[in-house]
Design an enzyme around this catalytic site. Structure first.
Site, PDB file in Angstrom:
ATOM      1  N   ASN A 182       0.815  -1.226   0.000  1.00  0.00           N
ATOM      2  CA  ASN A 182       0.000   0.000   0.000  1.00  0.00           C
ATOM      3  C   ASN A 182       0.849   1.278   0.000  1.00  0.00           C
ATOM      4  O   ASN A 182       0.307   2.370   0.098  1.00  0.00           O
ATOM      5  CB  ASN A 182      -0.977  -0.009   1.190  1.00  0.00           C
ATOM      6  CG  ASN A 182      -0.268  -0.002   2.537  1.00  0.00           C
ATOM      7  OD1 ASN A 182       0.941   0.179   2.616  1.00  0.00           O
ATOM      8  ND2 ASN A 182      -1.028  -0.207   3.600  1.00  0.00           N
ATOM      9  N   LYS A 183       2.174   1.138  -0.106  1.00  0.00           N
ATOM     10  CA  LYS A 183       3.039   2.324  -0.032  1.00  0.00           C
ATOM     11  C   LYS A 183       3.150   3.005  -1.404  1.00  0.00           C
ATOM     12  O   LYS A 183       2.671   2.488  -2.401  1.00  0.00           O
ATOM     13  CB  LYS A 183       4.417   1.924   0.501  1.00  0.00           C
ATOM     14  CG  LYS A 183       4.368   1.399   1.938  1.00  0.00           C
ATOM     15  CD  LYS A 183       3.807   2.414   2.898  1.00  0.00           C
ATOM     16  CE  LYS A 183       3.866   2.002   4.357  1.00  0.00           C
ATOM     17  NZ  LYS A 183       3.054   0.856   4.718  1.00  0.00           N
ATOM     18  N   ILE A 184       3.807   4.191  -1.422  1.00  0.00           N
ATOM     19  CA  ILE A 184       3.874   5.003  -2.655  1.00  0.00           C
ATOM     20  C   ILE A 184       4.479   4.184  -3.796  1.00  0.00           C
ATOM     21  O   ILE A 184       3.990   4.200  -4.911  1.00  0.00           O
ATOM     22  CB  ILE A 184       4.699   6.298  -2.428  1.00  0.00           C
ATOM     23  CG1 ILE A 184       4.190   7.037  -1.207  1.00  0.00           C
ATOM     24  CG2 ILE A 184       4.777   7.145  -3.711  1.00  0.00           C
ATOM     25  CD1 ILE A 184       3.345   8.231  -1.393  1.00  0.00           C
TER      26      ILE A 184
END
Ligand code: PLP
Length: 368
Positions: A182-184
């Site tokens: 779910n990170k950038i």
């Protein structure tokens, strides 16, 4: 499954091509060309000399603290509002976490409260760039220098975020990133430590690989860990990194659209961005004043859920949770208030302008 999830990775042909190449090469574990490539490219992107890729962001934090020789009886300052990994890493090395309140204006470690928490046992500070917003790095670095403390930036949620025009992760002695899905940018699971200190980078590499002597295989001078990243993860990371600016631009556009759609609603506070910060809005989050909006946060979340819109509570304050309560020696009015009112909205780079318009419309309907 939600039609509008809070976060979702965008993985395309380039990622597929790299991963297939890694699989076909046979280098599927932690040797292979993509690992060093990813380390070098990511370090260069942030503006730091050395990258040490790890199996996840929590491992990166643990590795950094272990390499800095932080141990029993040392104190490490952490903010009250963060993901549990920040404080867990302190506990893994046997040190004592000291929990400090946040600044209510931008939700990160409060620099004046930080000063009050320093004792003769303090060894390090872990500022967390929460939800993609930078901490006040000038004040934190000055305080650390004045007291001879290490700074380990937790930039798990803030790839590409800036403080006064300089990327976060380039200020501390070490900075730790996460590449969770779910990170950038993502490598599936994954993390990285960055540092400008060559010796420290070498130490982290040794500790990452069971403490094995790099010049004498299977000889161990110290006890290490298996915190290595695989070539498959790094292959994904190299392709994701080539799109990071596009992802950040999309996140900032989503933030602008939410701000336009929600700013007129009385009782809603928008996600902050201080004048000195470039926020990357990892998860766009709002504060809901229940008296003014006439709706509880839970009720709003439930109504949105019925329309296929996922939301997420802002992190619970560490000081309220069973394993960490005993480290709460100060007062935490800001983190308590932000956590009570905060809700993260769908922030995936896949969302279109129409999607955001739909979500803001549903928020307005729920409130009226
Ligand atoms: C602030 C913060 N620190 C550390 C981590 C840990 O990263 P990982 O999940 O990759 O172990 C996260 C992950 O969500 C995080 O949000």
């Amino acid at each position: 499954m939600y039609k509008y999830p809070v976060a979702e990775p965008e993985i395309g042909e380039e990622e597929l091509k790299n991963v297939i190449e890694a699989v076909k090469s046979g280098w599927v574990s932690s040797k292979g060309k993509f690992i060093e490539e990813f380390e070098n490219l990511f370090a260069k992107y942030i503006g730091v000399k050395y990258g040490v890729a790890t199996s996840n962001g929590t491992a990166a934090l643990h590795l950094a603290l272990a390499a800095l020789d932080i141990e029993l009886h040392d104190e490490v300052i952490v903010p009250d509002l963060t993901f549990a990994a920040t404080i867990n890493a302190v506990l893994y090395v046997g040190a004592k976490p000291v929990i400090v309140d946040i600044d209510p204006n931008y939700w990160c470690l409060n620099p004046s409260k930080l000063r009050e928490a320093i004792t003769s046992r303090t060894k390090a500070i872990i500022p967390v760039h929460l939800y993609g917003h930078s901490c006040d790095m000038d004040t934190i670095m000055e305080t650390a220098e004045c007291h001879g403390l290490y700074v380990v930036e937790d930039a798990a949620e803030a790839h590409g975020a800036e403080y006064k025009g300089r990327k976060v992760g380039s200020f501390g002695h070490v900075a730790c990133f996460s590449f969770y899905g779910n990170k950038i940018i993502t490598t599936g699971e994954g993390g990285m430590c960055l540092t400008n200190d060559e010796e420290l980078a070498e130490k982290m590499k040794t500790l990452r690989d069971h403490g094995m002597d790099p010049k004498k295989r299977y000889w161990h001078n110290v006890i290490g860990f298996n915190y290595r990243m695989t070539n498959l993860q790094a292959a994904l990371g190299v392709a994701q990194l080539s799109k990071i600016e596009e992802f950040i631009e999309k996140k900032r556009r989503i933030a602008r659209l939410y701000a336009e759609g929600l700013s007129s609603i009385e009782g809603i506070t928008l996600h902050p961005e201080m004048p000195w910060a470039k926020c990357v809005y990892w998860l766009y989050s709002i504060l809901i004043n229940e008296e003014k909006t006439g709706i509880t946060k839970d009720k709003l979340a439930e109504k949105l859920q019925n329309c296929g819109i996922e939301t997420r509570n802002i992190f619970y304050p560490l000081h309220e949770m069973p394993p960490y309560k005993k480290y709460a020696k100060l007062s935490y009015p800001a983190s308590s208030a932000i956590s009570r009112k905060g809700l993260s909205l769908p922030s995936s780079v896949k969302l279109s302008e129409e999607d955001i318009t739909y979500i803001t419309q549903k928020i307005k309907e729920a409130i009226s």
